[in-house]
Design a protein around this motif. Sequence first.
Motif, PDB file in Angstrom:
ATOM      1  N   UNK A   6      38.874  54.899  62.135  1.00 57.35           N
ATOM      2  CA  UNK A   6      39.633  56.150  62.074  1.00 57.35           C
ATOM      3  C   UNK A   6      41.214  55.426  61.688  1.00 57.35           C
ATOM      4  N   UNK A   7      41.599  54.217  62.609  1.00 52.19           N
ATOM      5  CA  UNK A   7      42.961  53.819  62.181  1.00 52.19           C
ATOM      6  C   UNK A   7      43.036  53.732  60.429  1.00 52.19           C
ATOM      7  N   UNK A   8      41.933  53.170  59.866  1.00 54.51           N
ATOM      8  CA  UNK A   8      42.314  52.830  58.151  1.00 54.51           C
ATOM      9  C   UNK A   8      42.323  54.269  57.781  1.00 54.51           C
ATOM     10  N   UNK A   9      41.605  55.287  58.262  1.00 55.57           N
ATOM     11  CA  UNK A   9      41.596  56.715  57.691  1.00 55.57           C
ATOM     12  C   UNK A   9      41.606  57.759  58.709  1.00 55.57           C
ATOM     13  N   UNK A  10      42.678  58.135  59.080  1.00 56.04           N
ATOM     14  CA  UNK A  10      42.931  58.876  60.098  1.00 56.04           C
ATOM     15  C   UNK A  10      42.240  60.229  59.858  1.00 56.04           C
ATOM     16  N   UNK A  11      41.989  60.978  58.842  1.00 57.54           N
ATOM     17  CA  UNK A  11      41.757  62.361  58.569  1.00 57.54           C
ATOM     18  C   UNK A  11      40.764  62.156  57.155  1.00 57.54           C
ATOM     19  N   UNK A  12      39.476  61.794  57.605  1.00 62.02           N
ATOM     20  CA  UNK A  12      38.487  61.687  56.540  1.00 62.02           C
ATOM     21  C   UNK A  12      37.688  62.842  56.172  1.00 62.02           C
ATOM     22  N   UNK A  13      37.686  63.050  55.039  1.00 56.33           N
ATOM     23  CA  UNK A  13      37.265  64.385  54.324  1.00 56.33           C
ATOM     24  C   UNK A  13      36.064  64.112  53.528  1.00 56.33           C
ATOM     25  N   UNK A  14      35.281  65.243  53.263  1.00 54.57           N
ATOM     26  CA  UNK A  14      34.153  64.953  52.223  1.00 54.57           C
ATOM     27  C   UNK A  14      34.903  64.939  50.726  1.00 54.57           C
ATOM     28  N   UNK A  15      34.306  64.183  49.927  1.00 55.06           N
ATOM     29  CA  UNK A  15      34.757  63.990  48.566  1.00 55.06           C
ATOM     30  C   UNK A  15      34.631  65.072  47.493  1.00 55.06           C
ATOM     31  N   UNK A  16      33.642  66.015  48.142  1.00 56.89           N
ATOM     32  CA  UNK A  16      33.347  67.437  47.289  1.00 56.89           C
ATOM     33  C   UNK A  16      34.545  68.293  47.312  1.00 56.89           C
ATOM     34  N   UNK A  17      34.898  68.710  46.009  1.00 59.22           N
ATOM     35  CA  UNK A  17      35.943  69.984  46.081  1.00 59.22           C
ATOM     36  C   UNK A  17      35.433  71.389  46.298  1.00 59.22           C
ATOM     37  N   UNK A  18      36.180  72.061  46.966  1.00 61.59           N
ATOM     38  CA  UNK A  18      35.788  73.608  47.064  1.00 61.59           C
ATOM     39  C   UNK A  18      36.974  74.046  47.732  1.00 61.59           C
ATOM     40  N   UNK A  19      36.947  75.454  47.631  1.00 58.49           N
ATOM     41  CA  UNK A  19      38.112  76.425  48.064  1.00 58.49           C
ATOM     42  C   UNK A  19      37.805  77.196  49.244  1.00 58.49           C
ATOM     43  N   UNK A  20      36.435  77.460  49.464  1.00 54.67           N
ATOM     44  CA  UNK A  20      36.077  78.204  50.676  1.00 54.67           C
ATOM     45  C   UNK A  20      34.834  77.786  51.183  1.00 54.67           C
ATOM     46  N   UNK A  21      34.282  78.224  52.413  1.00 54.88           N
ATOM     47  CA  UNK A  21      33.190  77.951  52.967  1.00 54.88           C
ATOM     48  C   UNK A  21      31.675  78.078  51.985  1.00 54.88           C
ATOM     49  N   UNK A  22      31.879  79.116  51.173  1.00 58.99           N
ATOM     50  CA  UNK A  22      30.840  79.584  50.507  1.00 58.99           C
ATOM     51  C   UNK A  22      30.829  78.392  49.122  1.00 58.99           C
TER      52      UNK A  22
END
Length: 228
Positions: free
Chosen positions: A14-30
């Motif tokens: 967490x210290x190295x990457x405080x806000x981890x996210x998926x690497x998939x690109x998307x604009x909404x939940x669908x």
Amino acid sequence: MNKAAIFEFFRRLAEANPDPQTELEFGNIYQLLVAVTLSAQATDVGVNKATRALFARVKTPQDMLDLGEEGLKQHIKTIGLFNSKAKNVMAMAEILVRDHGGDVPNDRDALTELPGVGRKTANVVLNCAFGAETFAVDTHIFRVGNRTGLAKGKTPLAVEKQLEKKVPQPFRVGAHHWLILHGRYVCKARTPECWRCPVVDLCGYKAKILEKGAKPATQQGRAAAKES
């Protein structure tokens, strides 16, 4: 790995990457649901290349139905198993429109009833879209869990159950992202890069590769056998 070590393990990630996210690109939940469905047995990079143009046109399940199966195939034909995935995505869109008012349900059982959606996909959507404390065990997490001793199990579900039991707050929401990224870029399958791993001293892996360029233990053994 005991409780103190597990906490420190995630604290460092967490210290190295405080806000981890998926690497998939998307604009909404669908779009997230579609991207994760397409990512089965495919890379995130490959899925993103295919979905950029698709998602510029398709933002809702109804948009997907309007595009049609053949239109979808033209967008995703570079992705493995695209024919079967296209059928599932179209059937999924139909169910979402018919039974859910076009919305993606915030419920694992409802998600896994959708065509092409298994437990792992449902867990990713619940975590990324709804902030649920779920652990989507892919090949990277399965490897990291077993290799490090963090969460051992013979099946993805067994590893998931171990993670559910062991991962402490405040790391539960981000845990599966940290583990995926760690497995993808550091704790690699064939040659783990232990020499630059931030949690190497906490890891129970016996065949650590502590010098860049060194061969894995199995390769060293084969080389020694040839020399003898």
